[in-house]
Motif scaffolding. Sequence first.
Motif, PDB file in Angstrom:
ATOM      1  N   UNK A 185       0.831  -1.203   0.000  1.00 20.94           N
ATOM      2  CA  UNK A 185       0.000   0.000   0.000  1.00 20.94           C
ATOM      3  C   UNK A 185       0.867   1.254   0.000  1.00 20.94           C
ATOM      4  N   UNK A 186       1.980   1.225   0.739  1.00 18.81           N
ATOM      5  CA  UNK A 186       2.886   2.372   0.770  1.00 18.81           C
ATOM      6  C   UNK A 186       3.484   2.641  -0.612  1.00 18.81           C
ATOM      7  N   UNK A 189      -3.152  13.410  -3.315  1.00 20.32           N
ATOM      8  CA  UNK A 189      -2.848  12.994  -1.943  1.00 20.32           C
ATOM      9  C   UNK A 189      -2.945  11.469  -1.897  1.00 20.32           C
ATOM     10  N   UNK A 190      -1.791  10.816  -1.944  1.00 19.88           N
ATOM     11  CA  UNK A 190      -1.760   9.362  -2.033  1.00 19.88           C
ATOM     12  C   UNK A 190      -2.386   8.654  -0.855  1.00 19.88           C
ATOM     13  N   UNK A 191      -2.279   9.229   0.344  1.00 18.77           N
ATOM     14  CA  UNK A 191      -2.880   8.595   1.518  1.00 18.77           C
ATOM     15  C   UNK A 191      -4.396   8.748   1.510  1.00 18.77           C
ATOM     16  N   UNK A 214      -7.695   4.008  -4.953  1.00 22.80           N
ATOM     17  CA  UNK A 214      -6.639   3.577  -5.878  1.00 22.80           C
ATOM     18  C   UNK A 214      -6.421   2.066  -5.811  1.00 22.80           C
ATOM     19  N   UNK A 215      -6.477   1.500  -4.598  1.00 22.77           N
ATOM     20  CA  UNK A 215      -6.378   0.042  -4.452  1.00 22.77           C
ATOM     21  C   UNK A 215      -7.556  -0.631  -5.163  1.00 22.77           C
ATOM     22  N   UNK A 272       1.791  -4.940  -5.860  1.00 24.21           N
ATOM     23  CA  UNK A 272       1.224  -6.294  -5.911  1.00 24.21           C
ATOM     24  C   UNK A 272       0.404  -6.503  -4.637  1.00 24.21           C
ATOM     25  N   UNK A 273      -0.889  -6.325  -4.721  1.00 26.36           N
ATOM     26  CA  UNK A 273      -1.734  -6.560  -3.542  1.00 26.36           C
ATOM     27  C   UNK A 273      -2.637  -7.750  -3.826  1.00 26.36           C
TER      28      UNK A 273
END
Length: 675
Positions: A547-548, A566-568, A574-575, A673-674
């Motif tokens: 995720x990071x 803002x990625x957080x 996004x995931x 890769x999640x």
Amino acid sequence: MKNCFLFLSFCLLFVACRQDAKPVSKDVLVADLDKSVSPANDFFNYANGGWIKANPIPDEQSSWGIGNLVIEENLKRLRTICEEAAKSKATPGSIQQKIGDFWLEAMDSTKIEGRGLRPIAYYLQQIASVKDIPTLTAAMAQLEKIGVNTAPGMYVAQDDKNSNMMALQLVQSGLFLDDREYYFNQDTTYQNIRAAYHQFIQRFLELSGNDSTEANKLATDIIALETSLAESHRKLEDTRDPYKNYYKMSVGSLDKLTPSFRFVRYFQMVGVPPTDSVIVHQPEYYKALETELKNTPIDVWKAYLRFRLIDEYSQALPEVYGQAAFDFSKVLYGAKVRKPRWKRVIATENNLLGEPLGQLYVKKFFTEKAKQRYSSMVEDIRAALKSRIQHLTWMSDSTKQKALVKLAAMKKKVGYPEKWKDFSAMQIGRESYVQNLMNANAWWVQYNFNKLGKPVDRDEWEMTPQTYNAYYNPSNNEIVLPAGMFTVPGATDEQIDDAVAYGYAGASTIGHEITHGFDDQGRLYDKDGNLTDWWTKEDAQRFEAQADKMVNQFNSFQVIDTFKINGKATLGENIADLGGVLLGWDAFTKTKQYKENKMIDSLTPAQRFFLGYALGWMHQSRPEALRAQLMSDVHSPAMYRVNGPMQNVDAFYQAFHLQPGNKMYVPDSARVRIW
């Protein structure tokens, strides 16, 4: 916090694809391409640039894209429903009568102009009579009952840690602008927004009785009040951790946070059923509210309430009020002209009477056969995620088993509700547009509060069938997929080949929503919808490491001027976008079209799949709207909802032959890769 009905939008139906579909005579994918752009450098503009160049944003819109095409067509259909209901001489209390009378009152601009502020006179008088904190909070309670948001932010929803129970929830509130950063960001754009906001407040105060000098000072004081409250607000990304935003306490403890407010009394005045406990998401806000109740002069609070009341009902008041609200919205979002009255009315009516409209809508535009086809596609996507979980190399067997149980338990709601809400108690008539809005708002507020102390209705929908949207509800562990989300404008289901369907519908919507059950927030809830830790420590750490990576990828996207994603704050969406693409792809590879690998209009099935996904995000926004989105939205702009996930999808590299040196190329070791 806005009541849940305020976020609903419109759309057409989608009929899921047949296996042996015939492509559109004029291929929508080919028509939209911009072949001057390399798909390996900028896939979004390669896929959609042709359409974007040929379709500038209309003056009345702040953005324009495929969703708007659907919405515009649907507006006409809903207008027909409203006009037919208005002419129907329907039985009093019936759905048709409510829809028709709402429409007639809202469209009677002559009557609205003639009545001025009289329809809200009672509430203006309640505000004018405020003399101290007890009468101030009593006035807030009166406004809360008709849907006017002020200092407290409260609603009833499932308890995150006990999904079978409905709980009273309190969140940070009190701000008119969408996010705390509007009050503190020193960029010229936001200085201009604050200046325009001051003018907007001043305009409403002058129109409702203050001279220009008084209104100017009060506007300054209101912004100062909101800025003080904003200092206690958590940043957008900090509100996304459900554990860190869960503080269950007794009502007595809440009163200790804000003793001047006397919440026990406030709940009684608003009509909240008796309760022993509340869940406070951001307690520091309620401490700050106590300070402002004591330190801000009563006259400023009164002006604050008057401004909020007028703004809430500005669209139903004389044109000068609605125009003032639009003039400020131009600064925020960039639309150049105001939408015609009929479109504004349809939007409002759909927000408040969306399910009654939906009942009439699905009779005309959505069949049981379509619902069954679409349900089958959900199961294809579910099977794809099951296989991915089983083959994960980073997750332990114990966590895998629980993930599979959660996936199997995930409920699907497709098309429209199995049972409809009962609107018989909502009073809609011919008194005035304002009164109809007040009655509808009051119905929704009380409908929400009445859930407290009652069993959770897991069959309820929070969107209407005609909504151009979908959602995952972690407390119910369910995906909700309205009929309207999946239209390809200008095409029937027979004309949409599987490659496009699995990209456009399977990936961008079904797979996206299923993945939300396993994103950075959704993964924290178990199969029954309870906030509980079902992961091993090591598995959680491996998830967070990936995720990071995604946070860093999106933090690097500079969208406009100095504004970056803002990625957080956008991590969950996004995931879900990445997961949706992967699941849609896996499901598509099982189809006859993929296996036969025949080209259509010089495009391989694989290329058509990815172009189908990009079609779902064919969208452009004005600079003002983009900046607003980056400041306060957990969704990335459309371009990055395509280019962002694609740079992590191996099959995309193969379909469009990406190589080192291409702008979208990311080394294998750096790809996320999640799932």
